[in-house]
Design an enzyme around this catalytic site. Sequence first.
Site, PDB file in Angstrom:
ATOM      1  N   LYS A  49     -11.359   2.535 -13.893  1.00 37.32           N
ATOM      2  CA  LYS A  49     -11.582   1.177 -13.378  1.00 37.32           C
ATOM      3  C   LYS A  49     -11.940   0.231 -14.542  1.00 37.32           C
ATOM      4  O   LYS A  49     -11.529  -0.932 -14.558  1.00 37.32           O
ATOM      5  CB  LYS A  49     -12.703   1.163 -12.329  1.00 37.32           C
ATOM      6  CG  LYS A  49     -12.347   1.810 -11.005  1.00 37.32           C
ATOM      7  CD  LYS A  49     -11.231   1.087 -10.260  1.00 37.32           C
ATOM      8  CE  LYS A  49     -11.617  -0.313  -9.834  1.00 37.32           C
ATOM      9  NZ  LYS A  49     -10.537  -0.950  -9.027  1.00 37.32           N
TER      10      LYS A  49
ATOM     11  N   ASP B 205       4.389   1.550  -4.010  1.00 37.26           N
ATOM     12  CA  ASP B 205       3.471   2.002  -5.058  1.00 37.26           C
ATOM     13  C   ASP B 205       3.301   0.888  -6.101  1.00 37.26           C
ATOM     14  O   ASP B 205       4.310   0.333  -6.562  1.00 37.26           O
ATOM     15  CB  ASP B 205       4.109   3.246  -5.699  1.00 37.26           C
ATOM     16  CG  ASP B 205       3.168   3.992  -6.612  1.00 37.26           C
ATOM     17  OD1 ASP B 205       2.340   3.344  -7.280  1.00 37.26           O
ATOM     18  OD2 ASP B 205       3.270   5.227  -6.666  1.00 37.26           O
TER      19      ASP B 205
ATOM     20  N   THR C 230     -15.711  -2.622 -10.201  1.00 40.44           N
ATOM     21  CA  THR C 230     -16.863  -1.961  -9.582  1.00 40.44           C
ATOM     22  C   THR C 230     -18.068  -2.023 -10.514  1.00 40.44           C
ATOM     23  O   THR C 230     -17.907  -2.105 -11.742  1.00 40.44           O
ATOM     24  CB  THR C 230     -16.521  -0.485  -9.272  1.00 40.44           C
ATOM     25  OG1 THR C 230     -17.725   0.251  -9.052  1.00 40.44           O
ATOM     26  CG2 THR C 230     -15.781   0.186 -10.417  1.00 40.44           C
ATOM     27  N   ASP C 231     -19.273  -1.938  -9.933  1.00 40.21           N
ATOM     28  CA  ASP C 231     -20.481  -1.909 -10.781  1.00 40.21           C
ATOM     29  C   ASP C 231     -20.545  -0.618 -11.602  1.00 40.21           C
ATOM     30  O   ASP C 231     -21.287  -0.539 -12.575  1.00 40.21           O
ATOM     31  CB  ASP C 231     -21.755  -2.077  -9.930  1.00 40.21           C
ATOM     32  CG  ASP C 231     -22.023  -0.938  -8.950  1.00 40.21           C
ATOM     33  OD1 ASP C 231     -21.121  -0.099  -8.731  1.00 40.21           O
ATOM     34  OD2 ASP C 231     -23.140  -0.895  -8.380  1.00 40.21           O
ATOM     35  N   GLU C 232     -19.736   0.394 -11.215  1.00 40.08           N
ATOM     36  CA  GLU C 232     -19.795   1.673 -11.920  1.00 40.08           C
ATOM     37  C   GLU C 232     -19.265   1.569 -13.349  1.00 40.08           C
ATOM     38  O   GLU C 232     -19.481   2.462 -14.165  1.00 40.08           O
ATOM     39  CB  GLU C 232     -19.038   2.752 -11.138  1.00 40.08           C
ATOM     40  CG  GLU C 232     -19.605   2.937  -9.738  1.00 40.08           C
ATOM     41  CD  GLU C 232     -19.191   4.220  -9.047  1.00 40.08           C
ATOM     42  OE1 GLU C 232     -18.869   5.201  -9.723  1.00 40.08           O
ATOM     43  OE2 GLU C 232     -19.206   4.236  -7.800  1.00 40.08           O
TER      44      GLU C 232
ATOM     45  N   ASN D 193     -30.868   7.850  -2.709  1.00 40.74           N
ATOM     46  CA  ASN D 193     -30.016   8.435  -1.668  1.00 40.74           C
ATOM     47  C   ASN D 193     -30.826   9.098  -0.558  1.00 40.74           C
ATOM     48  O   ASN D 193     -30.453   9.057   0.607  1.00 40.74           O
ATOM     49  CB  ASN D 193     -29.057   9.452  -2.284  1.00 40.74           C
ATOM     50  CG  ASN D 193     -27.919   8.766  -3.022  1.00 40.74           C
ATOM     51  OD1 ASN D 193     -27.672   7.571  -2.836  1.00 40.74           O
ATOM     52  ND2 ASN D 193     -27.221   9.510  -3.870  1.00 40.74           N
TER      53      ASN D 193
ATOM     54  N   ASN E 254     -22.036  -0.462  -4.198  1.00 41.57           N
ATOM     55  CA  ASN E 254     -21.509   0.428  -3.143  1.00 41.57           C
ATOM     56  C   ASN E 254     -21.349  -0.281  -1.803  1.00 41.57           C
ATOM     57  O   ASN E 254     -22.290  -0.901  -1.315  1.00 41.57           O
ATOM     58  CB  ASN E 254     -22.474   1.596  -2.920  1.00 41.57           C
ATOM     59  CG  ASN E 254     -22.302   2.681  -3.946  1.00 41.57           C
ATOM     60  OD1 ASN E 254     -22.079   2.404  -5.116  1.00 41.57           O
ATOM     61  ND2 ASN E 254     -22.385   3.917  -3.506  1.00 41.57           N
TER      62      ASN E 254
ATOM     63  N   THR F 236      -1.673   6.488   0.574  1.00 47.46           N
ATOM     64  CA  THR F 236      -2.163   7.794   0.128  1.00 47.46           C
ATOM     65  C   THR F 236      -3.049   8.342   1.246  1.00 47.46           C
ATOM     66  O   THR F 236      -3.196   7.709   2.302  1.00 47.46           O
ATOM     67  CB  THR F 236      -3.010   7.636  -1.151  1.00 47.46           C
ATOM     68  OG1 THR F 236      -4.212   6.913  -0.808  1.00 47.46           O
ATOM     69  CG2 THR F 236      -2.256   6.876  -2.239  1.00 47.46           C
TER      70      THR F 236
ATOM     71  N   ALA G 128      -5.941  -1.917  -4.690  1.00 46.00           N
ATOM     72  CA  ALA G 128      -5.392  -0.551  -4.680  1.00 46.00           C
ATOM     73  C   ALA G 128      -5.986   0.277  -5.812  1.00 46.00           C
ATOM     74  O   ALA G 128      -6.026  -0.151  -6.961  1.00 46.00           O
ATOM     75  CB  ALA G 128      -3.870  -0.600  -4.816  1.00 46.00           C
TER      76      ALA G 128
ATOM     77  N   ASP H 180       0.844  -1.196   0.000  1.00 47.60           N
ATOM     78  CA  ASP H 180       0.000   0.000   0.000  1.00 47.60           C
ATOM     79  C   ASP H 180       0.880   1.248   0.000  1.00 47.60           C
ATOM     80  O   ASP H 180       1.862   1.319   0.735  1.00 47.60           O
ATOM     81  CB  ASP H 180      -0.916   0.010   1.233  1.00 47.60           C
ATOM     82  CG  ASP H 180      -2.109   0.928   1.055  1.00 47.60           C
ATOM     83  OD1 ASP H 180      -3.248   0.441   1.038  1.00 47.60           O
ATOM     84  OD2 ASP H 180      -1.889   2.167   0.913  1.00 47.60           O
TER      85      ASP H 180
HETATM   86  P1  NAD Z   1      -9.855   3.170  -0.538  1.00 46.56           P
HETATM   87  O1  NAD Z   1      -9.668   4.479  -1.244  1.00 46.56           O
HETATM   88  O2  NAD Z   1     -10.376   3.162   0.847  1.00 46.56           O
HETATM   89  O3  NAD Z   1      -8.466   2.381  -0.499  1.00 46.56           O
HETATM   90  C1  NAD Z   1      -7.568   2.376  -1.573  1.00 46.56           C
HETATM   91  C2  NAD Z   1      -6.208   1.955  -1.036  1.00 46.56           C
HETATM   92  O4  NAD Z   1      -5.290   1.890  -2.141  1.00 46.56           O
HETATM   93  C3  NAD Z   1      -5.609   2.940  -0.021  1.00 46.56           C
HETATM   94  O5  NAD Z   1      -5.100   2.244   1.091  1.00 46.56           O
HETATM   95  C4  NAD Z   1      -4.492   3.622  -0.793  1.00 46.56           C
HETATM   96  O6  NAD Z   1      -3.411   4.042   0.033  1.00 46.56           O
HETATM   97  C5  NAD Z   1      -4.083   2.521  -1.761  1.00 46.56           C
HETATM   98  N1  NAD Z   1      -3.439   3.047  -2.974  1.00 46.56           N
HETATM   99  C6  NAD Z   1      -3.869   4.064  -3.769  1.00 46.56           C
HETATM  100  N2  NAD Z   1      -3.001   4.263  -4.771  1.00 46.56           N
HETATM  101  C7  NAD Z   1      -2.004   3.341  -4.626  1.00 46.56           C
HETATM  102  C8  NAD Z   1      -0.826   3.029  -5.359  1.00 46.56           C
HETATM  103  N3  NAD Z   1      -0.481   3.733  -6.460  1.00 46.56           N
HETATM  104  N4  NAD Z   1      -0.046   2.019  -4.935  1.00 46.56           N
HETATM  105  C9  NAD Z   1      -0.369   1.302  -3.818  1.00 46.56           C
HETATM  106  N5  NAD Z   1      -1.474   1.561  -3.073  1.00 46.56           N
HETATM  107  C10 NAD Z   1      -2.269   2.570  -3.479  1.00 46.56           C
HETATM  108  O7  NAD Z   1     -10.757   2.306  -1.526  1.00 46.56           O
HETATM  109  P2  NAD Z   1     -11.825   1.159  -1.178  1.00 46.56           P
HETATM  110  O8  NAD Z   1     -13.147   1.776  -1.000  1.00 46.56           O
HETATM  111  O9  NAD Z   1     -11.275   0.282  -0.130  1.00 46.56           O
HETATM  112  O10 NAD Z   1     -11.851   0.382  -2.565  1.00 46.56           O
HETATM  113  C11 NAD Z   1     -10.974  -0.718  -2.806  1.00 46.56           C
HETATM  114  C12 NAD Z   1     -11.210  -1.250  -4.200  1.00 46.56           C
HETATM  115  O11 NAD Z   1     -12.572  -1.674  -4.317  1.00 46.56           O
HETATM  116  C13 NAD Z   1     -11.001  -0.227  -5.297  1.00 46.56           C
HETATM  117  O12 NAD Z   1     -10.351  -0.852  -6.375  1.00 46.56           O
HETATM  118  C14 NAD Z   1     -12.396   0.214  -5.683  1.00 46.56           C
HETATM  119  O13 NAD Z   1     -12.459   0.632  -7.028  1.00 46.56           O
HETATM  120  C15 NAD Z   1     -13.176  -1.058  -5.445  1.00 46.56           C
HETATM  121  N6  NAD Z   1     -14.598  -0.900  -5.105  1.00 46.56           N
HETATM  122  C16 NAD Z   1     -14.972  -0.057  -4.110  1.00 46.56           C
HETATM  123  C17 NAD Z   1     -16.324   0.054  -3.773  1.00 46.56           C
HETATM  124  C18 NAD Z   1     -16.781   0.946  -2.640  1.00 46.56           C
HETATM  125  O14 NAD Z   1     -17.981   1.138  -2.469  1.00 46.56           O
HETATM  126  N7  NAD Z   1     -15.895   1.504  -1.834  1.00 46.56           N
HETATM  127  C19 NAD Z   1     -17.277  -0.676  -4.489  1.00 46.56           C
HETATM  128  C20 NAD Z   1     -16.859  -1.534  -5.516  1.00 46.56           C
HETATM  129  C21 NAD Z   1     -15.515  -1.634  -5.809  1.00 46.56           C
END
Ligand code: NAD
Length: 327
Positions: free
Chosen positions: A154, A62, A126-128, A249, A179, A39, A83, A36
């Site tokens: 994505k 990274d 993601t569903d988006e 919402n 979500n 960020t 990530a 991780d």
């Molecule tokens: P988040 O933003 O909470 O966490 C993302 C993590 O990735 C963070 O810890 C950040 O430090 C790390 N990161 C970012 N850039 C990086 C890099 N270049 N190298 C290494 N680490 C890096 O996100 P989340 O909500 O936990 O989502 C996780 C995954 O699930 C994502 O891929 C997101 O697209 C997907 N997702 C999220 C949701 C949701 O509702 N939150 C729904 C469907 C899918």
Amino acid sequence: MTRVLVTGGAGFIGSHYVRTLLGPGGPGDITVTALDALTYAGNPANLAPVDGHPALEFVHGDICDVELVDALMAGHDQVVHFAAESHVDRSIRDASGFVRTNVVGTQNLLDAALRHEVGPFLYVSTDEVYGSIESGSWTEDSPLRPNSPYAASKAAGDMLALAQHRTHGLDVRVTRCSNNYGPYQFPEKLIPLFVTRLLDGGEAPLYGDGGNVRDWLHVTDHVRAVELVRTRGRAGEAYNIGGGTPLPNRDLVDLIVRACDADWGQVRYVEDRRGHDRRYCVDHTRITGELGYRPTVDLATGLAGTVAWYRANRSWWEPLTAAAALL
Ligand code: NAD
């Protein structure tokens, strides 16, 4: 012993996944490397419950770092790739970091996985990526029509991942989830933003007419589904993951207001998000039929637990909201 590389392991969903793998009921015969970049969204405190666990290694790095990723990949059997830059509003302001991490970082991981014959490689999409749907639901065979820069980045990662399967036979599996909500979610996302603002007696912003529909899933259900796909999914397949609780919402906000013992006077309608998708809905019969997935946490129970967690863990989120206010 299976050696799993989990990217984004200090984020909201990635840290739930790591805590679940290493917690009671986890697979046992596993080691986890959480990679991780920490960020603004990554937080070592998210991994505090498993700090010092003998099967966990944390690497601060990274996913775009070619040498680091190559060296790590050489010592792993599988990848679960969370990530990402994940907040739509930030992508509308500036998409560059989204392309860098979500597209280039994903390509870097995939290329290294191919070189070292690592698989399954699970890409958490993601569903988006499907875009907005007025009625009915998207299946995994529906075209990807992303609308926000976040969703477009994505979708690019999603398609790159599946392309590595079709081109080279890499064991890639994709999940497309709706979500998420639950403890440890960064307080810029809708539910924790509302909960933290309302608990503080402040105002919270509701976009447009509040009629945008999202399907809410507790993070533990998402993580369970990811684990089903990692262990029993098919190579080259995408799996939709839904919660079965589609809600406008404004109805969700009503539930949050009640759960926080707050007042609708604290909700302020604001100008709609640009390009705001009206409705998301995925058909999750594939993962239900093939892998026996069922969401287990109903929204009322999950929301009550989430609000209780934010009430009890101000020391986790107050530094984050204080820092965000400085931006
Ligand atoms: P988040 O933003 O909470 O966490 C993302 C993590 O990735 C963070 O810890 C950040 O430090 C790390 N990161 C970012 N850039 C990086 C890099 N270049 N190298 C290494 N680490 C890096 O996100 P989340 O909500 O936990 O989502 C996780 C995954 O699930 C994502 O891929 C997101 O697209 C997907 N997702 C999220 C949701 C949701 O509702 N939150 C729904 C469907 C899918």
